[in-house]
Structures are given as C-alpha cells and as structure tokens.
Design an enzyme around this catalytic site. Structure first.
Site, PDB file in Angstrom:
ATOM      1  N   ASP A 201     -36.707 -23.650  18.511  1.00  0.00           N
ATOM      2  CA  ASP A 201     -37.605 -24.127  19.264  1.00  0.00           C
ATOM      3  C   ASP A 201     -38.701 -25.578  19.029  1.00  0.00           C
ATOM      4  O   ASP A 201     -38.885 -25.604  17.740  1.00  0.00           O
ATOM      5  CB  ASP A 201     -38.935 -22.391  19.077  1.00  0.00           C
ATOM      6  N   GLU A 238     -34.858 -27.101  22.260  1.00  0.00           N
ATOM      7  CA  GLU A 238     -35.717 -26.528  23.174  1.00  0.00           C
ATOM      8  C   GLU A 238     -36.255 -28.513  22.750  1.00  0.00           C
ATOM      9  O   GLU A 238     -37.892 -28.717  22.289  1.00  0.00           O
ATOM     10  CB  GLU A 238     -37.169 -25.685  22.868  1.00  0.00           C
TER      11      GLU A 238
END
Length: 494
Positions: A201, A238
């Site tokens: 993330d 990401e």
C-alpha cells in the site's frame, strides 16, 4: 520466480462472504467460496488488510502479526491459505507499511514519551522546523487529499506527520529499528505462515515528499529481504502515478499496478474514443524495461479506491463486456476487483465502491454481508451469481470464457516481456493489436463505438482467419471483411 498467476482477484474482505451471520465478511467466508474463484479461473487472491484495526477498511494497522477478530483467527487464516494452495492458487496479503494506526503500540509509546525508542519510528517536528523546511502543506495527490499533514499531539511541542489522515501516522524509515521490525514482520508472514507475497500500500509515499528520492532505495532493500525469505515471493506496489514515476519502482518490486492503463480503459468505455492506447502502452513498456527487463505489469479496470467499471459504463452490459475483453486480452497480469465479473456498481464515497457481493437473489441470503445497506449494487440493479451461472450470455460467463482463453493461448498468457504490436490503426473507433508469438500469434479487435463497424483487412490481418473468441453472436468474418457490432470484440488466430 515460480510461474506467475495469469489472472488475479482482489477481495475487499468485509464485503465478500459472511460465514457466521454477524453481517461482516470474513476469512471463513472466503474459504467457503474458493471453488467459485477456482471455477472462475483466477490463480491468485489479493486480500485487503486483515489485521486488527479501528476502521471498517483496516488500512490503519494496530498489530501486524494478528488477525482482526471480526475476520477470524490466525487458525482460520491458515486454513484459508491451505485451501488456496490445495487448488493451485496463491494468496497475497495487503501489507500497509507506510503508516500505522494511532492505536498501534509503537505510536502510543511515541506520543507519550519524546524519549521513547519508538519516537523515531514516526516523523515529529516543531512548527518552527516545519515552517523552516517549507513542508507545512502538501499537494493533493490522486491517492491522498490531505493538504495539512502535520497534526497536534496535545501537550507536545512537536507535531506528527500523517499524510492520509490524522489517525494514520506515517512511519519513518530513517529509523533502523523500524526497518528491522518491519522486515521481521515480512519474514514472519512469508516463512512462518507461508503467504505467497504482498500488495504494498502507498508505495510511493514510504518517505514524505521532502525525502521522496529515498523511496526507490528503500524498496530495493525491501525486495532483497523478501527474496532472502522466499525467492519465489511476489510483490506488487501501489504507485498511483504516471508511468514515468512508476518505472523506477520495478528495481525493487516485481510488479506495480498500471494506473495509466486503468484510467485509459475507463476513458474509452466512457467516451467511445481511443487516444492511442496501444502506442502509449508500448511506450510505457519501454520505460519500465529500462529499470527491470523482467517487470510484471499488474493491470486492472478498477480497484477499491476507484469508481467501479460497471458505473463508468453506466450499467451497460455490452460496455462492461468490452472492458473485460480489453483487460483480459492485453498484456500484463490482470487483477479483477471482486464483483466486476457480475457487474457490480459503485461511485464514491469509498464505502459505496465496496458494497456487499451478491451470491444469490434471496433477500435473506446468509452469505451476503450486511455491514452496509447497498445503494448501487442492489438486487434490482445487479444480477446475482446464482442467476448468471446458468445464463450463457451473462457477464460472469463472459469473464470465464475470456480467462480460459487467456490461459489456453500462449500469446495471451505471456506476462513478462509484453508481446504487443498495433494492428489496423486507421480508425479511432477500433482498437486492434497483435499479441505476438513465434508460432501462435493472435489478432485482437475491439469495436469501442456504439455502432456496427465494417473492417477491411490488409494482407497480414487476412492471414488471421480462425475465430478463437467472439462476443457471443456478434461478429461475422468473411474473407477480408469483418463486421463487428457495437462494443464487441473478436480474437483471431491463424
């Protein structure tokens, strides 16, 4: 690296399947649906965060080695993992190491005592220092809208940095103690538990903007730690940014999500116009390859932070089929966001693009989570799995056919060193490309317009005269002429 999964699937855990009737999707619920996922054809699952957390989305982690009781236990997770592996699939965890929760023991100690060894695990500055560095505000980015990232700690002369939200303070990777603790967490999940990899993330924000040049070095070191723990482990970042910024992250991470492609497909579905998709992709591939020739391009239509593709298509089934056909015939390693295969709908705010999955048309379906009342993906608007399975023309069966096609043909299945070349090229309402291969190349053609198109083949295209796939009942191929109805696709072999 072991064989890469050809198709992956993202599960927002809270919304997928409820096994115990508490209204919340859980690990045992996912385990009960592994046969559905295996039958769909996916080969890897990405689970959104499952660690203890105070939010519904769980991106604010309180304990990196535990499972949130709402979702189950570590034993439940091990059973799920075993079920995944028994079916020849892989499981990737969402690892959130850009920030923690304010309730994580590290931060609780850091905010109580400026002399705590955990103080340096986070970013702290006085207002004077913040002003002197000129970092009091940050520019909004696509993935973070906070412009005032420094937050007060009552009674403390220093403020802490949290770029997403004051409840999620950013970690400071200049701290060697923090690095070792995080690397220990990585080793735990890879070696003691046995997960197959991580979705990472907020990878582009691992350092704050004034130190962003350190991001790449960190992920290179992180990648070494992962490889030492398990040489076959997978990492996907990401990096919500343009391809130019994404490219260097391939030095440390095996895969990164291709946001430019995601938004390009969405624009095509919304407008019916092509702005040079194939040429842009080939340019991106060259860029990625300069940093790692064996890069893995993780592709998607949308994810848990974006308007659902069904809503981009305004619920138009033909457009949803077109989007699926584009994703699953282009190069890369595609990710399907849960529910895309049944046409789930959703627009911002975030919880509305994360609504419960529809397993059956029963109002009292025990598998359907009920933590939120759906606004978009209601039974009246989206056909449940049980209704789509027996319908050969359903979106679900369209996805199954495309996934099977992708896995069957080596030109479509190729992930590393993307094999793409433009075809036709004279009509911006048509997207056409070759997936090259020494012996079994294919030609893919999509009509992205709302009208039937009559396409005349040249000499090279005419050699592709065997229909491998077509949007059911639509195209007709006669000699060097192809009639392609609105929003339909065809895949041709020699």
């Amino acid at each position: 690296m072991s064989t890469l999964p050809k198709v992956c699937y993202e599960i927002f855990v809270r919304s997928f399947c409820d096994s115990n009737g508490d209204g919340i999707g859980d690990l045992n619920g996912i385990a009960s649906k592994l046969d559905y996922l295996h039958d769909l054809g996916v080969e890897a699952l990405w689970l959104t965060p499952i660690h203890p957390s105070s939010t519904y989305h769980k991106y604010d982690v309180q304990d990196y080695t535990a499972i949130d009781p709402e979702y189950g236990s570590l034993d439940d997770f091990r059973r799920l993992l075993a079920g995944v592996h028994q079916r020849g699939m892989k499981l990737y965890m969402d690892l959130v190491v850009n920030h923690t929760s304010v309730h994580h023991p590290w931060f609780e100690q850091a905010r109580l005592d400026a002399n705590s060894p955990y103080r340096n695990y986070y970013w702290w500055m006085t207002q004077d220092r913040i002003d002197a560095l000129g970092v009091a505000q940050r520019e909004q980015t696509a993935d973070a809208h906070e412009i005032n990232p420094w937050h007060a700690n009552p009674g403390d002369p220093e403020r802490y940095y949290a770029m997403f939200w004051k409840g999620m303070p950013d970690l400071n990777y200049d701290s060697e103690g923090l690095r070792e603790d995080v690397y220990g967490i990585v080793r735990y999940w890879l070696t003691e538990v046995g997960v197959d990899g991580f979705r990472l993330d907020a990878a582009r924000h691992i350092y704050p903007p004034w130190l962003r040049e350190k991001n790449i070095e960190f992920w290179e070191e992180f990648g070494q730690v992962v490889r030492q723990a398990n040489p076959d482990a997978y990492t996907v970042g990401e990096v919500w940014a343009k391809a130019e910024e994404v490219a260097p992250y391939f030095k440390g991470l095996k895969a990164n999500f291709h946001f430019d492609l995601s938004f390009a497909i969405q624009r095509i579905i919304a407008t019916g116009k092509d702005a040079g998709l194939v040429e842009a992709l080939m340019r991106d591939y060259r860029l990625f390859g300069t940093h790692n020739p064996d890069f893995v391009d993780a592709t998607m239509l949308t994810n848990h932070d974006q308007v659902r593709i069904g809503s981009v298509a305004d619920g138009n089934l033909d457009k949803m089929k077109l989007a699926a056909a584009m994703l699953l015939t282009l190069p890369g390693q595609p990710y399907i966001y849960y529910g895309e295969e049944i046409g789930m709908l959703g627009r911002k705010p975030d919880e509305r693009i994360r609504e419960p999955f529809l397993w059956t048309d029963r109002r009292d379906d025990p598998d359907r989570p009920r933590w939120i009342k759906p606004l978009y993906s209601r039974r009246a608007a989206v056909r449940a799995v049980s209704l789509q399975v027996p319908d050969p023309d359903s979106l679900l069966n369209h996805y199954k056919r495309l996934i099977a096609l992708r896995k069957q043909h080596p030109a479509l299945a190729q992930i590393v060193r993307p094999n793409l070349r433009p075809a036709l090229g004279y009509d911006r309402k048509i997207i056409a490309y070759y997936r090259t291969h020494p012996t079994e190349p294919v030609l893919v053609i999509h009509n992205i317009s709302g009208r039937t198109k009559l396409i005349k083949f040249g000499e090279e295209e005419s050699s592709f005269n065997r229909i491998l796939f077509q949007t059911q009942g639509t195209p007709t191929l006669s000699g060097s002429r192809l009639r392609l109805t609105a929003y339909s696709s065809i895949v041709l072999g020699k």
